[in-house]
Design a protein around this motif. Structure first.
Motif, PDB file in Angstrom:
ATOM      1  N   PRO A  27       4.531 -10.238   2.298  1.00  0.00           N
ATOM      2  CA  PRO A  27       5.545 -11.292   2.451  1.00  0.00           C
ATOM      3  C   PRO A  27       6.612 -11.257   1.345  1.00  0.00           C
ATOM      4  O   PRO A  27       7.740 -11.709   1.550  1.00  0.00           O
ATOM      5  CB  PRO A  27       4.746 -12.588   2.393  1.00  0.00           C
ATOM      6  N   ALA A  28       6.320 -10.685   0.191  1.00  0.00           N
ATOM      7  CA  ALA A  28       7.285 -10.669  -0.909  1.00  0.00           C
ATOM      8  C   ALA A  28       8.095  -9.368  -0.941  1.00  0.00           C
ATOM      9  O   ALA A  28       8.888  -9.161  -1.859  1.00  0.00           O
ATOM     10  CB  ALA A  28       6.559 -10.864  -2.224  1.00  0.00           C
ATOM     11  N   LEU A  29       7.905  -8.494   0.034  1.00  0.00           N
ATOM     12  CA  LEU A  29       8.586  -7.199   0.030  1.00  0.00           C
ATOM     13  C   LEU A  29      10.103  -7.350   0.074  1.00  0.00           C
ATOM     14  O   LEU A  29      10.830  -6.685  -0.666  1.00  0.00           O
ATOM     15  CB  LEU A  29       8.103  -6.347   1.204  1.00  0.00           C
ATOM     16  N   GLU A  30      10.593  -8.236   0.909  1.00  0.00           N
ATOM     17  CA  GLU A  30      12.045  -8.412   1.038  1.00  0.00           C
ATOM     18  C   GLU A  30      12.656  -8.902  -0.275  1.00  0.00           C
ATOM     19  O   GLU A  30      13.690  -8.396  -0.722  1.00  0.00           O
ATOM     20  CB  GLU A  30      12.347  -9.394   2.170  1.00  0.00           C
ATOM     21  N   ASP A  31      12.008  -9.834  -0.931  1.00  0.00           N
ATOM     22  CA  ASP A  31      12.525 -10.339  -2.205  1.00  0.00           C
ATOM     23  C   ASP A  31      12.527  -9.236  -3.267  1.00  0.00           C
ATOM     24  O   ASP A  31      13.478  -9.106  -4.042  1.00  0.00           O
ATOM     25  CB  ASP A  31      11.672 -11.517  -2.690  1.00  0.00           C
ATOM     26  N   ARG A  32      11.465  -8.420  -3.299  1.00  0.00           N
ATOM     27  CA  ARG A  32      11.411  -7.328  -4.268  1.00  0.00           C
ATOM     28  C   ARG A  32      12.506  -6.299  -4.001  1.00  0.00           C
ATOM     29  O   ARG A  32      13.105  -5.762  -4.928  1.00  0.00           O
ATOM     30  CB  ARG A  32      10.040  -6.661  -4.231  1.00  0.00           C
ATOM     31  N   LEU A  33      12.774  -6.017  -2.731  1.00  0.00           N
ATOM     32  CA  LEU A  33      13.840  -5.066  -2.391  1.00  0.00           C
ATOM     33  C   LEU A  33      15.200  -5.573  -2.851  1.00  0.00           C
ATOM     34  O   LEU A  33      15.985  -4.840  -3.459  1.00  0.00           O
ATOM     35  CB  LEU A  33      13.868  -4.795  -0.890  1.00  0.00           C
ATOM     36  N   PHE A  34      15.495  -6.843  -2.578  1.00  0.00           N
ATOM     37  CA  PHE A  34      16.784  -7.394  -2.988  1.00  0.00           C
ATOM     38  C   PHE A  34      16.907  -7.440  -4.513  1.00  0.00           C
ATOM     39  O   PHE A  34      17.981  -7.184  -5.065  1.00  0.00           O
ATOM     40  CB  PHE A  34      17.011  -8.779  -2.386  1.00  0.00           C
ATOM     41  N   ASP A  35      15.824  -7.743  -5.210  1.00  0.00           N
ATOM     42  CA  ASP A  35      15.860  -7.738  -6.678  1.00  0.00           C
ATOM     43  C   ASP A  35      16.139  -6.332  -7.206  1.00  0.00           C
ATOM     44  O   ASP A  35      16.901  -6.153  -8.164  1.00  0.00           O
ATOM     45  CB  ASP A  35      14.534  -8.260  -7.242  1.00  0.00           C
TER      46      ASP A  35
END
Length: 120
Positions: A27-35
């Motif tokens: 679930p946190a993959l998208e946030d890590r990618l944008f960071d």
């Protein structure tokens, strides 16, 4: 659509039976990618900022060098091109060439044209 042969049905059944399971989504993959994208897009350290600034300052050097080379070529060509001769210089040159050609075309001496070689 065409029908599969029996061999194809066996292959499809085998693949269905032995297919790997799909991993669960993070679930946190998208946030890590944008960071990660934001971190690579903006230089964080002073050295990184100086390097990106120097790359931008070098970008204008290439077109400037090309333009300077073209200007130097045109100026050098104009400088090294000989001046057009005047009308008197042209007349003198024409008379010189004409007198020299007259001497070569009309052999006024009685000698053979190639010295001691006898002609038949």
């Amino acid at each position: 659509m065409s029908q599969f042969s029996n061999d194809d049905h066996k292959l499809v059944d085998f693949l269905k039976q032995h297919r790997p399971s799909v991993p669960a989504a993070d679930p946190a993959l998208e946030d890590r990618l944008f960071d990660a994208i934001v971190a690579t897009a903006q230089p964080t350290s002073l050295a990184d900022r100086r390097a990106s600034r120097s790359r931008r300052s070098v970008a204008w050097l290439v077109p400037s060098a090309i333009a300077a080379g073209l200007v130097a070529t045109v100026v050098g060509y104009r400088t090294l091109m000989p001046a057009q001769p005047s009308a008197t210089e042209l007349a003198s040159l024409e008379a010189f060439v004409e007198s020299n050609w007259q001497g070569t075309l009309n052999n006024t001496s009685d000698e053979a044209p190639f010295g001691d070689v006898a002609t038949n």
